[in-house]
Motif scaffolding. Sequence first.
Motif, PDB file in Angstrom:
ATOM      1  N   ASN A 221      -2.402  20.412  -4.916  1.00 22.02           N
ATOM      2  CA  ASN A 221      -3.471  19.848  -5.858  1.00 22.02           C
ATOM      3  C   ASN A 221      -4.112  18.476  -5.747  1.00 22.02           C
ATOM      4  N   PRO A 222      -5.048  18.139  -5.652  1.00 21.92           N
ATOM      5  CA  PRO A 222      -5.492  16.810  -5.546  1.00 21.92           C
ATOM      6  C   PRO A 222      -5.074  15.879  -6.920  1.00 21.92           C
ATOM      7  N   ARG A 223      -4.898  16.561  -7.798  1.00 21.17           N
ATOM      8  CA  ARG A 223      -4.339  15.931  -9.093  1.00 21.17           C
ATOM      9  C   ARG A 223      -2.871  15.543  -9.202  1.00 21.17           C
ATOM     10  N   GLU A 224      -2.124  16.492  -8.438  1.00 25.18           N
ATOM     11  CA  GLU A 224      -0.712  15.989  -8.041  1.00 25.18           C
ATOM     12  C   GLU A 224      -0.810  14.967  -6.957  1.00 25.18           C
ATOM     13  N   LEU A 225      -1.364  14.919  -5.953  1.00 23.72           N
ATOM     14  CA  LEU A 225      -1.452  13.679  -5.223  1.00 23.72           C
ATOM     15  C   LEU A 225      -1.965  12.553  -5.959  1.00 23.72           C
ATOM     16  N   LEU A 226      -2.809  12.670  -6.679  1.00 24.57           N
ATOM     17  CA  LEU A 226      -3.185  11.620  -7.516  1.00 24.57           C
ATOM     18  C   LEU A 226      -2.083  10.944  -8.256  1.00 24.57           C
ATOM     19  N   ALA A 227      -1.351  11.745  -8.805  1.00 26.19           N
ATOM     20  CA  ALA A 227      -0.190  11.382  -9.953  1.00 26.19           C
ATOM     21  C   ALA A 227       0.770  10.575  -8.967  1.00 26.19           C
ATOM     22  N   ARG A 228       0.903  11.239  -7.733  1.00 28.26           N
ATOM     23  CA  ARG A 228       2.070  10.432  -7.105  1.00 28.26           C
ATOM     24  C   ARG A 228       1.631   9.349  -6.544  1.00 28.26           C
ATOM     25  N   ILE A 229       0.356   9.101  -6.136  1.00 27.63           N
ATOM     26  CA  ILE A 229      -0.014   7.698  -5.646  1.00 27.63           C
ATOM     27  C   ILE A 229       0.159   6.780  -6.923  1.00 27.63           C
ATOM     28  N   GLN A 230      -0.446   7.327  -8.148  1.00 24.66           N
ATOM     29  CA  GLN A 230      -0.625   6.507  -9.298  1.00 24.66           C
ATOM     30  C   GLN A 230       1.062   6.033  -9.486  1.00 24.66           C
ATOM     31  N   ALA A 231       1.786   6.803  -9.597  1.00 25.82           N
ATOM     32  CA  ALA A 231       3.353   6.179  -9.762  1.00 25.82           C
ATOM     33  C   ALA A 231       3.780   5.169  -8.805  1.00 25.82           C
ATOM     34  N   MET A 232       3.412   5.414  -7.217  1.00 28.68           N
ATOM     35  CA  MET A 232       3.769   4.364  -6.198  1.00 28.68           C
ATOM     36  C   MET A 232       3.007   3.165  -6.525  1.00 28.68           C
ATOM     37  N   VAL A 233       1.733   3.069  -6.783  1.00 24.36           N
ATOM     38  CA  VAL A 233       1.185   1.996  -7.268  1.00 24.36           C
ATOM     39  C   VAL A 233       1.385   1.186  -8.313  1.00 24.36           C
ATOM     40  N   ARG A 234       1.783   2.124  -9.314  1.00 23.72           N
ATOM     41  CA  ARG A 234       2.653   1.323 -10.678  1.00 23.72           C
ATOM     42  C   ARG A 234       3.762   0.822 -10.148  1.00 23.72           C
ATOM     43  N   ARG A 235       4.643   1.248  -9.317  1.00 25.45           N
ATOM     44  CA  ARG A 235       5.938   0.731  -9.177  1.00 25.45           C
ATOM     45  C   ARG A 235       5.712  -0.482  -8.070  1.00 25.45           C
ATOM     46  N   GLN A 236       4.674  -0.420  -7.312  1.00 24.82           N
ATOM     47  CA  GLN A 236       4.485  -1.707  -6.453  1.00 24.82           C
ATOM     48  C   GLN A 236       3.813  -2.744  -7.446  1.00 24.82           C
ATOM     49  N   ARG A 237       3.211  -2.405  -8.515  1.00 21.84           N
ATOM     50  CA  ARG A 237       3.014  -3.528  -9.366  1.00 21.84           C
ATOM     51  C   ARG A 237       4.050  -4.187  -9.972  1.00 21.84           C
ATOM     52  N   VAL A 238       4.841  -3.208 -10.603  1.00 20.78           N
ATOM     53  CA  VAL A 238       5.966  -3.718 -11.508  1.00 20.78           C
ATOM     54  C   VAL A 238       7.155  -4.424 -10.602  1.00 20.78           C
ATOM     55  N   LEU A 239       7.065  -4.158  -9.360  1.00 19.31           N
ATOM     56  CA  LEU A 239       8.037  -4.563  -8.457  1.00 19.31           C
ATOM     57  C   LEU A 239       7.457  -6.076  -7.770  1.00 19.31           C
ATOM     58  N   GLY A 240       6.123  -6.044  -7.898  1.00 24.69           N
ATOM     59  CA  GLY A 240       5.325  -7.159  -7.129  1.00 24.69           C
ATOM     60  C   GLY A 240       5.338  -6.905  -5.673  1.00 24.69           C
ATOM     61  N   ALA A 241       4.393  -6.581  -5.216  1.00 26.67           N
ATOM     62  CA  ALA A 241       3.675  -6.468  -3.873  1.00 26.67           C
ATOM     63  C   ALA A 241       3.537  -7.444  -2.959  1.00 26.67           C
ATOM     64  N   HIS A 242       3.556  -8.593  -3.378  1.00 28.54           N
ATOM     65  CA  HIS A 242       3.582  -9.881  -2.726  1.00 28.54           C
ATOM     66  C   HIS A 242       4.914 -10.584  -2.999  1.00 28.54           C
ATOM     67  N   THR A 243       5.076 -11.305  -1.819  1.00 28.14           N
ATOM     68  CA  THR A 243       6.262 -12.290  -1.894  1.00 28.14           C
ATOM     69  C   THR A 243       5.627 -13.613  -2.211  1.00 28.14           C
ATOM     70  N   GLY A 244       6.460 -14.462  -2.652  1.00 30.01           N
ATOM     71  CA  GLY A 244       6.002 -15.653  -3.209  1.00 30.01           C
ATOM     72  C   GLY A 244       7.149 -16.770  -2.873  1.00 30.01           C
ATOM     73  N   PRO A 245       6.798 -18.074  -3.254  1.00 24.45           N
ATOM     74  CA  PRO A 245       7.909 -19.095  -2.808  1.00 24.45           C
ATOM     75  C   PRO A 245       9.279 -18.834  -3.442  1.00 24.45           C
ATOM     76  N   ARG A 246      10.250 -19.231  -2.724  1.00 23.83           N
ATOM     77  CA  ARG A 246      11.611 -19.006  -3.361  1.00 23.83           C
ATOM     78  C   ARG A 246      11.913 -19.551  -4.534  1.00 23.83           C
ATOM     79  N   GLN A 247      12.427 -19.122  -5.493  1.00 23.12           N
ATOM     80  CA  GLN A 247      12.855 -19.460  -6.744  1.00 23.12           C
ATOM     81  C   GLN A 247      14.334 -19.756  -6.548  1.00 23.12           C
ATOM     82  N   ALA A 248      14.725 -20.791  -7.639  1.00 23.05           N
ATOM     83  CA  ALA A 248      15.891 -21.176  -7.759  1.00 23.05           C
ATOM     84  C   ALA A 248      16.921 -20.168  -8.429  1.00 23.05           C
TER      85      ALA A 248
END
Length: 253
Positions: free
Chosen positions: A109-136
């Motif tokens: 069901n496309p809605r199930e695919l959408l739910a899976r993708i939304q969860a993966m994108v949220r997880r990326q946003r929480v974890l941070g998809a981009h690396t940044g300068p090293r922190q102390a």
Amino acid sequence: MTDPLAKILVADDEPDLRALLQRYLSDQGYTVRTVDGAGPLDVLLQRERFDVLVLDVMMPGEDGLAICRRLRAQGETIPILMLTARGDPVDRIVGLEMGADDYLPKPFNPRELLARIQAMVRRQRVLGAHTGPRQAGGRIVFGAFTLWLDERRLERNDNHSQGAQDVPLTTGEFALLQALAQQPHRPLGRDRLIALAYGPDHTATDRSIDVQVMRLRKLIEADPAQPRHIRTVWGVGYVFVPDGTAPGGGREP
């Protein structure tokens, strides 16, 4: 609300399905690109950054499992959702072992695919998809490794080489290692690990956690069969031992 900046790459050899997913996901606010095989997939991944790769297993030429394995071997950490028409659960486990983050059997069901993708994108946003300068701060040191939480990087500190070397981790592997490392010496059940690493709404299974643990052990343990850092607690789940000196449970199955 869907993040309008989220970009999805769909790789499938079925034109009708590509067109369907292009329309449906675009209507949900995603930027969507589609390809029909490994060649154009590689070109797009070199040119653009995507939040999720939806990858069909059954494609002519280099199939989805081979593509997934190759991308992970090259250090590509994009979250991968595998689409499979195969009913055998062993094939799904193989996909997870190759480095996929999730799977969805066809037809779906496309809605199930959408739910899976939304969860993966949220997880990326929480974890941070981009690396940044090293922190102390924001780091966990164990054995020969340093886990940089803010940068989502794992470094191996090799005394015999010039400086530290990055150890490629998928999004799912990093999330699980972080969840374990932030609860040292505390036995954690699989359900608790799923909630800590991926969120309570994630569809991960006990078996998928076991597969991810096996992959992590291959990356961080001198002998994955006798792990020092990620140990099995029989009847419970797993425990993270930073110094590797706590009593172990013997050879792993």
